[in-house]
Design a protein around this motif. Sequence first.
Motif, PDB file in Angstrom:
ATOM      1  N   MET A  50      11.113 -28.262  38.679  1.00  0.00           N
ATOM      2  CA  MET A  50       9.836 -27.826  38.133  1.00  0.00           C
ATOM      3  C   MET A  50       8.873 -27.463  39.264  1.00  0.00           C
ATOM      4  SD  MET A  50       9.145 -30.528  35.022  1.00  0.00           S
ATOM      5  CE  MET A  50      10.510 -31.110  34.004  1.00  0.00           C
ATOM      6  N   ASP A  51       8.010 -26.493  39.031  1.00  0.00           N
ATOM      7  CA  ASP A  51       7.052 -26.044  40.027  1.00  0.00           C
ATOM      8  C   ASP A  51       6.054 -27.157  40.349  1.00  0.00           C
ATOM      9  OD1 ASP A  51       5.650 -23.765  41.502  1.00  0.00           O
ATOM     10  OD2 ASP A  51       4.067 -24.524  40.190  1.00  0.00           O
ATOM     11  N   SER A  52       5.857 -27.415  41.640  1.00  0.00           N
ATOM     12  CA  SER A  52       4.997 -28.524  42.063  1.00  0.00           C
ATOM     13  C   SER A  52       3.542 -28.321  41.641  1.00  0.00           C
ATOM     14  CB  SER A  52       5.081 -28.714  43.578  1.00  0.00           C
ATOM     15  OG  SER A  52       4.682 -27.529  44.254  1.00  0.00           O
ATOM     16  N   GLN A  53       3.076 -27.063  41.644  1.00  0.00           N
ATOM     17  CA  GLN A  53       1.701 -26.793  41.227  1.00  0.00           C
ATOM     18  C   GLN A  53       1.522 -27.077  39.739  1.00  0.00           C
ATOM     19  OE1 GLN A  53      -0.914 -26.269  42.886  1.00  0.00           O
ATOM     20  NE2 GLN A  53      -2.381 -25.561  41.348  1.00  0.00           N
ATOM     21  N   ALA A  54       2.504 -26.699  38.923  1.00  0.00           N
ATOM     22  CA  ALA A  54       2.431 -26.976  37.489  1.00  0.00           C
ATOM     23  C   ALA A  54       2.440 -28.479  37.235  1.00  0.00           C
ATOM     24  CB  ALA A  54       3.595 -26.302  36.766  1.00  0.00           C
ATOM     25  N   ILE A  55       3.292 -29.191  37.964  1.00  0.00           N
ATOM     26  CA  ILE A  55       3.349 -30.650  37.819  1.00  0.00           C
ATOM     27  C   ILE A  55       2.000 -31.269  38.155  1.00  0.00           C
ATOM     28  CG2 ILE A  55       4.349 -32.762  38.784  1.00  0.00           C
ATOM     29  CD1 ILE A  55       6.979 -31.220  39.110  1.00  0.00           C
ATOM     30  N   SER A  56       1.396 -30.828  39.251  1.00  0.00           N
ATOM     31  CA  SER A  56       0.108 -31.368  39.679  1.00  0.00           C
ATOM     32  C   SER A  56      -0.974 -31.126  38.632  1.00  0.00           C
ATOM     33  CB  SER A  56      -0.293 -30.745  41.016  1.00  0.00           C
ATOM     34  OG  SER A  56      -1.559 -31.203  41.428  1.00  0.00           O
ATOM     35  N   LEU A  57      -0.996 -29.921  38.073  1.00  0.00           N
ATOM     36  CA  LEU A  57      -2.011 -29.590  37.065  1.00  0.00           C
ATOM     37  C   LEU A  57      -1.830 -30.421  35.800  1.00  0.00           C
ATOM     38  CD1 LEU A  57      -2.118 -25.696  37.440  1.00  0.00           C
ATOM     39  CD2 LEU A  57      -4.007 -27.282  37.914  1.00  0.00           C
ATOM     40  N   VAL A  58      -0.600 -30.550  35.329  1.00  0.00           N
ATOM     41  CA  VAL A  58      -0.336 -31.326  34.110  1.00  0.00           C
ATOM     42  C   VAL A  58      -0.670 -32.796  34.329  1.00  0.00           C
ATOM     43  CG1 VAL A  58       1.505 -32.167  32.603  1.00  0.00           C
ATOM     44  CG2 VAL A  58       1.363 -29.739  33.172  1.00  0.00           C
ATOM     45  N   ARG A  59      -0.290 -33.308  35.489  1.00  0.00           N
ATOM     46  CA  ARG A  59      -0.558 -34.726  35.767  1.00  0.00           C
ATOM     47  C   ARG A  59      -2.058 -34.988  35.850  1.00  0.00           C
ATOM     48  NH1 ARG A  59       3.150 -36.404  40.153  1.00  0.00           N
ATOM     49  NH2 ARG A  59       4.591 -36.637  38.397  1.00  0.00           N
ATOM     50  N   SER A  60      -2.788 -34.114  36.506  1.00  0.00           N
ATOM     51  CA  SER A  60      -4.245 -34.258  36.604  1.00  0.00           C
ATOM     52  C   SER A  60      -4.889 -34.189  35.222  1.00  0.00           C
ATOM     53  CB  SER A  60      -4.802 -33.172  37.514  1.00  0.00           C
ATOM     54  OG  SER A  60      -6.214 -33.199  37.542  1.00  0.00           O
ATOM     55  N   SER A  61      -4.409 -33.274  34.390  1.00  0.00           N
ATOM     56  CA  SER A  61      -4.939 -33.124  33.039  1.00  0.00           C
ATOM     57  C   SER A  61      -4.717 -34.384  32.214  1.00  0.00           C
ATOM     58  CB  SER A  61      -4.267 -31.924  32.370  1.00  0.00           C
ATOM     59  OG  SER A  61      -4.620 -31.829  31.005  1.00  0.00           O
ATOM     60  N   PHE A  62      -3.507 -34.942  32.325  1.00  0.00           N
ATOM     61  CA  PHE A  62      -3.211 -36.139  31.537  1.00  0.00           C
ATOM     62  C   PHE A  62      -3.981 -37.350  32.055  1.00  0.00           C
ATOM     63  CE2 PHE A  62      -0.690 -39.678  29.874  1.00  0.00           C
ATOM     64  CZ  PHE A  62      -0.535 -39.279  28.559  1.00  0.00           C
ATOM     65  N   LYS A  63      -4.173 -37.430  33.360  1.00  0.00           N
ATOM     66  CA  LYS A  63      -4.962 -38.536  33.916  1.00  0.00           C
ATOM     67  C   LYS A  63      -6.401 -38.471  33.433  1.00  0.00           C
ATOM     68  CE  LYS A  63      -2.406 -39.625  38.150  1.00  0.00           C
ATOM     69  NZ  LYS A  63      -2.430 -39.630  39.640  1.00  0.00           N
ATOM     70  N   ALA A  64      -6.938 -37.259  33.297  1.00  0.00           N
ATOM     71  CA  ALA A  64      -8.301 -37.112  32.792  1.00  0.00           C
ATOM     72  C   ALA A  64      -8.396 -37.598  31.357  1.00  0.00           C
ATOM     73  CB  ALA A  64      -8.727 -35.639  32.882  1.00  0.00           C
ATOM     74  N   ILE A  65      -7.360 -37.355  30.571  1.00  0.00           N
ATOM     75  CA  ILE A  65      -7.328 -37.851  29.184  1.00  0.00           C
ATOM     76  C   ILE A  65      -7.243 -39.370  29.177  1.00  0.00           C
ATOM     77  CG2 ILE A  65      -5.916 -37.915  27.092  1.00  0.00           C
ATOM     78  CD1 ILE A  65      -5.164 -34.978  27.717  1.00  0.00           C
ATOM     79  N   ALA A  66      -6.378 -39.918  30.020  1.00  0.00           N
ATOM     80  CA  ALA A  66      -6.197 -41.368  30.060  1.00  0.00           C
ATOM     81  C   ALA A  66      -7.450 -42.089  30.534  1.00  0.00           C
ATOM     82  CB  ALA A  66      -5.017 -41.718  30.972  1.00  0.00           C
ATOM     83  N   ALA A  67      -8.305 -41.402  31.314  1.00  0.00           N
ATOM     84  CA  ALA A  67      -9.522 -42.028  31.831  1.00  0.00           C
ATOM     85  C   ALA A  67     -10.602 -42.172  30.771  1.00  0.00           C
ATOM     86  CB  ALA A  67     -10.064 -41.212  33.009  1.00  0.00           C
ATOM     87  N   VAL A  68     -10.468 -41.463  29.671  1.00  0.00           N
ATOM     88  CA  VAL A  68     -11.441 -41.550  28.583  1.00  0.00           C
ATOM     89  C   VAL A  68     -11.095 -42.760  27.704  1.00  0.00           C
ATOM     90  CG1 VAL A  68     -12.356 -40.375  26.537  1.00  0.00           C
ATOM     91  CG2 VAL A  68     -11.785 -39.067  28.600  1.00  0.00           C
ATOM     92  N   PRO A  69     -12.088 -43.591  27.321  1.00  0.00           N
ATOM     93  CA  PRO A  69     -11.791 -44.725  26.435  1.00  0.00           C
ATOM     94  C   PRO A  69     -11.066 -44.257  25.175  1.00  0.00           C
ATOM     95  CG  PRO A  69     -14.019 -44.908  27.288  1.00  0.00           C
ATOM     96  CD  PRO A  69     -13.505 -43.560  27.730  1.00  0.00           C
ATOM     97  N   ASP A  70      -9.914 -44.893  24.903  1.00  0.00           N
ATOM     98  CA  ASP A  70      -9.070 -44.536  23.750  1.00  0.00           C
ATOM     99  C   ASP A  70      -8.602 -43.086  23.814  1.00  0.00           C
ATOM    100  OD1 ASP A  70      -9.338 -47.093  22.625  1.00  0.00           O
ATOM    101  OD2 ASP A  70     -11.205 -46.532  21.631  1.00  0.00           O
ATOM    102  N   GLY A  71      -8.613 -42.504  25.013  1.00  0.00           N
ATOM    103  CA  GLY A  71      -8.208 -41.109  25.152  1.00  0.00           C
ATOM    104  C   GLY A  71      -6.785 -40.826  24.696  1.00  0.00           C
ATOM    105  N   PRO A  72      -5.779 -41.603  25.170  1.00  0.00           N
ATOM    106  CA  PRO A  72      -4.406 -41.339  24.732  1.00  0.00           C
ATOM    107  C   PRO A  72      -4.219 -41.456  23.222  1.00  0.00           C
ATOM    108  CG  PRO A  72      -4.410 -42.704  26.698  1.00  0.00           C
ATOM    109  CD  PRO A  72      -5.833 -42.620  26.237  1.00  0.00           C
ATOM    110  N   GLN A  73      -4.891 -42.449  22.610  1.00  0.00           N
ATOM    111  CA  GLN A  73      -4.773 -42.615  21.154  1.00  0.00           C
ATOM    112  C   GLN A  73      -5.416 -41.432  20.419  1.00  0.00           C
ATOM    113  OE1 GLN A  73      -5.796 -45.013  23.306  1.00  0.00           O
ATOM    114  NE2 GLN A  73      -3.896 -46.209  23.221  1.00  0.00           N
ATOM    115  N   THR A  74      -6.552 -40.956  20.946  1.00  0.00           N
ATOM    116  CA  THR A  74      -7.208 -39.791  20.352  1.00  0.00           C
ATOM    117  C   THR A  74      -6.317 -38.556  20.456  1.00  0.00           C
ATOM    118  OG1 THR A  74      -9.389 -40.683  20.920  1.00  0.00           O
ATOM    119  CG2 THR A  74      -9.265 -38.333  20.418  1.00  0.00           C
ATOM    120  N   LEU A  75      -5.710 -38.371  21.627  1.00  0.00           N
ATOM    121  CA  LEU A  75      -4.803 -37.241  21.821  1.00  0.00           C
ATOM    122  C   LEU A  75      -3.629 -37.314  20.852  1.00  0.00           C
ATOM    123  CD1 LEU A  75      -3.844 -34.755  23.483  1.00  0.00           C
ATOM    124  CD2 LEU A  75      -2.611 -36.386  24.938  1.00  0.00           C
TER     125      LEU A  75
END
Length: 387
Positions: A1-26
């Motif tokens: 997998m492309d390293s830039q795509a991996i970095s973007l997806v991981r950063s995006s998911f971390k931003a969701i996880a940083a929100v209270p109840d973010g993963p459950q909301t997603l």
Amino acid sequence: MDSQAISLVRSSFKAIAAVPDGPQTLSGSFYALLFARYPETRDFFPAAMDVQRDRLISAVQYVIDRLEQSGQILTYLAQLGRDHRKYGVQDAHYVAVGNSLIAAVEQFPSTEPWTDELEQAWRDVLSVIAATMMDAANAESGPPAWGATVIEHLPVRKDISVVRLRLDEPMSYNPGQYVSVQVPSRPRMWRYLSPANPPNDEGIIEFHIRRVSGGWVSPAIVTQTQVGERWVVGSPLGDLGVRFENGRDALMIGSGTGIAPLRAQILDMARRPQNLRVHLFFAGRYPCDLYDLGTLWALAEQNPWLTVVPVTEEDEDPWWYTGPSSAALPGMHRRLTGKVGQVVADFGTWSERDIQLVGSEAMINTTKFRLQAAGTPPENIRHDPSY
């Protein structure tokens, strides 16, 4: 997998996880979109979706954390694809899931801006995931699931049962893997369990189940299972197992019924003429939680390559436990007291060992932290997703 795509997806998911109840909301948003846009997919899921939502987030997190580990993650995704055949999933359903997940991420109220580049990164990653799962499912010629008949139900404690089944046809699995099961009283509510014995020609498979307070499936299994009952068992999953090819001795750490996949590996090893050394820590809160200690100690007596160390957080059994004495057996390593992660780390780094962890998510995370703080290389430690 492309390293830039991996970095973007991981950063995006971390931003969701940083929100209270973010993963459950997603997760809630994803399933709402999936069922609204593709109503035929609703039949794949149970009426109560609480556990399913948590499983989705666990699986997504597990995959995103390991995107650079292409060999390991592609093997996991192939296993997942073969397992999903039990639902009757077709290729079009993977497209539906991918589109719905991207829409849910895009709509999530996050500080991460949604850009064309980010959307393409998610599409690239999900495309690899879907293609891997579809290819593995379409290439599989075995049954999508196994029928099985309960031949024994042994209550070990009020909250722990051993259930043995005879599969309609033998299943090939690696000792240490886990499978999904469906019981008649809980249709479409699949529960992941680890076989406590290695595969055999008779198709006998054994599960150790602990009743989870508030759970949907485990209380029904522990209290209602009857001999003659028909279960359905899904395809094997997981990466645990002794790696004989690297020649490294093993450190196994199991808590409660998490001992099952480690027990299966040890039983399988006992059939070999020569073995690597295995150091097994069997942990629980109370001494009575070490329900299978007698079996493990008998194996250690017969196999000098195996060392079994019992560990409990408390020295005495709780007042409500009225079962047999859990005193140490003659000749056994004395029971140690404390949190298992700290107890094991106190022995050293175990840097020369291949390490497997099985237990609750909290136990796994704490033990990993303690071992790494003591100097254990992270790449030496393996565990499966916590479902």
